[in-house]
Motif scaffolding. Structure first.
Motif, PDB file in Angstrom:
ATOM      1  N   GLU A  24       0.891  -1.270  -0.058  1.00  0.00           N
ATOM      2  CA  GLU A  24      -0.073   0.317   0.008  1.00  0.00           C
ATOM      3  C   GLU A  24       0.975   1.460  -0.002  1.00  0.00           C
ATOM      4  O   GLU A  24       0.569   2.272  -0.615  1.00  0.00           O
ATOM      5  N   LYS A  27       1.564   2.260  -3.565  1.00  0.00           N
ATOM      6  CA  LYS A  27       0.612   3.067  -4.031  1.00  0.00           C
ATOM      7  C   LYS A  27       0.704   4.637  -3.705  1.00  0.00           C
ATOM      8  O   LYS A  27       0.431   5.553  -4.626  1.00  0.00           O
ATOM      9  N   VAL A  28       0.816   4.826  -2.451  1.00  0.00           N
ATOM     10  CA  VAL A  28       1.071   6.170  -2.159  1.00  0.00           C
ATOM     11  C   VAL A  28       2.320   7.003  -2.803  1.00  0.00           C
ATOM     12  O   VAL A  28       2.027   8.216  -3.267  1.00  0.00           O
ATOM     13  N   ASN A  31       1.287   7.584  -6.293  1.00  0.00           N
ATOM     14  CA  ASN A  31       0.530   8.729  -6.518  1.00  0.00           C
ATOM     15  C   ASN A  31       1.290  10.184  -6.274  1.00  0.00           C
ATOM     16  O   ASN A  31       0.968  10.951  -6.873  1.00  0.00           O
ATOM     17  N   ARG A  43      -1.367  12.628   1.481  1.00  0.00           N
ATOM     18  CA  ARG A  43      -1.789  11.137   1.524  1.00  0.00           C
ATOM     19  C   ARG A  43      -1.760  10.585   2.402  1.00  0.00           C
ATOM     20  O   ARG A  43      -0.835  10.948   3.591  1.00  0.00           O
ATOM     21  N   LYS A  44      -2.418   9.480   2.921  1.00  0.00           N
ATOM     22  CA  LYS A  44      -2.424   8.725   4.120  1.00  0.00           C
ATOM     23  C   LYS A  44      -2.576   7.194   3.885  1.00  0.00           C
ATOM     24  O   LYS A  44      -2.918   6.720   2.974  1.00  0.00           O
ATOM     25  N   LEU A  45      -2.053   6.485   4.987  1.00  0.00           N
ATOM     26  CA  LEU A  45      -2.296   5.079   5.024  1.00  0.00           C
ATOM     27  C   LEU A  45      -3.058   4.953   6.543  1.00  0.00           C
ATOM     28  O   LEU A  45      -2.371   5.413   7.377  1.00  0.00           O
ATOM     29  N   PRO A  68      -5.304   2.970   1.773  1.00  0.00           N
ATOM     30  CA  PRO A  68      -4.629   4.363   1.387  1.00  0.00           C
ATOM     31  C   PRO A  68      -5.429   5.282   1.165  1.00  0.00           C
ATOM     32  O   PRO A  68      -6.688   5.095   0.369  1.00  0.00           O
ATOM     33  N   THR A  69      -5.502   6.695   1.474  1.00  0.00           N
ATOM     34  CA  THR A  69      -6.029   8.002   0.866  1.00  0.00           C
ATOM     35  C   THR A  69      -5.052   8.444  -0.082  1.00  0.00           C
ATOM     36  O   THR A  69      -3.866   8.995   0.226  1.00  0.00           O
ATOM     37  N   LEU A  70      -5.613   8.481  -1.278  1.00  0.00           N
ATOM     38  CA  LEU A  70      -4.738   8.983  -2.584  1.00  0.00           C
ATOM     39  C   LEU A  70      -5.327  10.170  -2.812  1.00  0.00           C
ATOM     40  O   LEU A  70      -6.267  10.525  -2.472  1.00  0.00           O
TER      41      LEU A  70
END
Length: 121
Positions: A24, A27-28, A31, A43-45, A68-70
């Motif tokens: 994950e 992915k961040v 991004n 961005r967050k995990l 993840p918050t992308l």
């Protein structure tokens, strides 16, 4: 009795939690590297670890989710003009120069994109 080593929570499940975190995290990083996203946005995990004990409170089921918050890709904007023609209505993309005009760099302005609008029956 052999000596027991203290482990970290990320070490359980044969290291699968750490692997999922790395997956994950990529992915961040992708991004952040994407030029089509806003660079300064956060961005967050989010790591959620859930524990569900049985009725005897001895066996515990542990579930881990990493979300993840992308940042979404940037908006793509263009200008359209609603035109009337013998074929009906059309949306015509506005172009910065007159079609066929030569720019300073030697490139020629393309013809605008035209989307024919069909009447609903």
């Amino acid at each position: 009795m052999p000596k027991v080593e203290n482990a970290k929570i990320l070490d359980v499940a044969r290291g699968a939690i750490g692997e999922l975190l790395d997956y994950e995290l990529m992915k961040v990083v992708d991004n952040i590297s994407d030029l089509n996203t806003k660079a300064e946005s956060v961005r967050k995990l989010t790591i959620t670890v859930s524990f569900k004990p049985d009725s005897a409170r001895q066996n515990i089921s542990m579930s881990t989710q990493i979300k993840p918050t992308l940042v979404p890709t940037n908006n793509v904007e263009t200008a359209l003009y609603l035109a009337e023609s013998s074929e009906g209505r059309a949306l015509v993309e506005m172009v910065p120069q007159t079609p066929g005009q030569i720019a300073f760099d030697g490139s020629e302005q393309e013809q605008p994109k035209v989307i024919q609008i069909k009447k609903a029956v």
